[in-house]
Design a protein around this motif. Structure first.
Motif, short mmCIF file in Angstrom:
data_model
loop_
_atom_site.label_atom_id
_atom_site.label_comp_id
_atom_site.label_asym_id
_atom_site.label_seq_id
_atom_site.Cartn_x
_atom_site.Cartn_y
_atom_site.Cartn_z
N GLU A 34 0.73 -1.27 -0.09
CA GLU A 34 -0.08 -0.30 -0.20
C GLU A 34 0.59 1.37 0.36
O GLU A 34 1.70 1.30 0.36
N ARG A 35 0.42 2.07 -1.36
CA ARG A 35 1.50 3.47 -1.24
C ARG A 35 1.08 4.06 0.03
O ARG A 35 -0.61 4.74 0.19
N ARG A 36 1.30 4.54 1.20
CA ARG A 36 1.70 5.95 2.13
C ARG A 36 1.56 7.07 1.74
O ARG A 36 0.95 8.26 1.74
N GLU A 37 3.07 7.81 0.38
CA GLU A 37 2.89 8.69 0.57
C GLU A 37 4.02 9.14 -0.87
O GLU A 37 5.21 8.11 -0.35
N THR A 38 3.99 9.91 -1.58
CA THR A 38 5.56 9.78 -2.52
C THR A 38 5.76 11.76 -2.27
O THR A 38 4.46 12.00 -2.24
N PHE A 39 7.15 11.38 -2.50
CA PHE A 39 7.76 12.82 -2.62
C PHE A 39 8.81 12.72 -3.95
O PHE A 39 9.22 12.38 -4.16
N ALA A 40 9.23 14.42 -3.98
CA ALA A 40 9.96 14.70 -4.83
C ALA A 40 10.97 14.07 -4.30
O ALA A 40 11.26 15.02 -3.23
#
Length: 173
Positions: A34-40
């Motif tokens: 499960e993807r929680r957060e994505t950041f550059a």
């Protein structure tokens, strides 16, 4: 260059792990599948590579070896993995224009793949490959670092809280 597997080809994951997609210039925090957060992010300006002294960002499986800076103020400056006592400011940047700023926190990576990112002259830990903070004026979403993974402070603090030492990290292109 080593070819790393696609996410779909990996065995099932458990617990928290980090995926760093160097092509997309992004870091994703996963909880199992499960993807929680994505950041550059910003990775190595010289591209992808394992070789010591290359200034490139390595690929393959790693883990967080050490989490450095917990409890320090946001913008704390590090040199040699130690806080200098300084807090980054535009005045400090003008005073030291040539510094490669390592700010706020450090997640120091260690490779898990012998001959790829561990041992010899391809050892990510001995290359001091980190996830670390960077000044707000530095670009995100484009390769611009000296081989490390740069993040904005807010993103780094979130990742730091989610990824204690031992957390698996997969870097790929």
């Amino acid at each position: 260059m080593t070819i790393t597997p696609r996410l779909a080809d990996l065995p099932p994951r458990q617990g928290t792990w980090l995926e760093i997609d160097l092509g997309a210039q992004s870091l994703t925090v996963w909880e199992a599948d499960e993807r929680r957060e994505t950041f550059a992010i910003s990775s190595g300006a010289r591209g992808i590579g394992q070789q010591e002294g290359s200034g490139q960002t390595p690929v393959g499986w790693h883990y967080v070896r050490a989490a450095i800076g917990d409890g320090l103020p946001r913008g704390s400056v590090f040199r040699g993995r130690r806080p200098t006592g300084e807090v980054f400011s535009p005045d400090l940047a003008r005073q030291y224009p040539e510094r490669d700023w390592i700010l706020t926190r450090i997640l120091w990576l260690c490779g898990l793949e012998r001959g790829v990112n561990r041992g010899g002259d391809v050892d990510s830990q001995r290359r001091y490959i980190y996830l670390h903070g960077t000044p707000d004026d530095q670009p995100m979403g484009v390769p611009a670092s000296h081989g490390c993974i740069r993040l904005r402070d807010a993103a780094l603090l979130s990742v730091f809280a989610a990824a204690p030492p031992g957390t698996p990290v997969w870097l790929h292109d």
